[in-house]
Design an enzyme around this catalytic site. Sequence first.
Site: not given
Length: 309
Positions: A257, A189, A45, A47, A292, A229
Amino acid sequence: MSGSSSAPIVVVGSANQDYLVRVPAVPTAGETTLAHTMRRSPGGKGANQAVAAARLGAEVRFVGCVGDDDDGALLLRELRAEGVTTTDVEIIGREPTGIALVLVDDSGENSIVVVPGANFALSESRVRRVLGRQPEGAVVVTQGEVRSEIVAATAQGAHDAGVRLVLNLAPYVPLPDEVLAPCDPLVVNESEAAALTGREVSATSEALETARDLLGRCRSVVITLGARGAVWADETGSGHVAAPAVADIVDTTGAGDAFTGALAVRLAAGATLPEAVELGVRAGSFAVTGSGAQTSYPRDTDLEAAHRR
């Protein structure tokens, strides 16, 4: 949108080697599933958020740990190739680089298991030392994928340095209110917001109410809602930023991220919270169209092209 005239961003967090396994469906207990494919990809997370911000033109420094192994060397090369400064990444001989096992089903949804490895070797003293030399206006970003002591040290270090703190509390870990207090914003979230408050957060109206309630515990709040959103709340008010329609969802891995990294870019440029959330929503929506985490993140030109369509 470029971050060339913006304040620097410091990301304190995790770096993992992701093993992305495509499966028809995530297996249930006792079930064996044959995978479609498996590939390695840089992740973690911290990086991820550093790369997401760097791709949008920000000056980004990453603070973390990797193992003295091939995975660690690869992650460092990838970060540097993306323009992220890695001089504050420590190479740890006694622990392997963190890994994440990511199962992605045919609908694009994912299930993730993280083995922290060297990520948990990051020390509070290193974090405080780096944050202590940041200029006024810098934005510090951290997540729940490091030890809670590191999150606390980052919060304290940002407060002491007088810089803005963005905490993405993912995965959720319980933290004392004094750690949450300087967050500007706290980014969670729906499930993480529910864990924080002890009540269900599903409808957009519930998310808005929860965001406003959480203002009593931190400076500002953002709750991401996936395809709907995100909502935000700060001292100026609250609101909802809708996400653009996405025709083909490929992989949701790392989309949160992408959101947080883009949000930090706008904040570092002096934007308001709703303006930052708007860019975050666009970046997260773009990310789900690729496979990814870091490899799916947009650059300025990608978002401009998507906006014209």
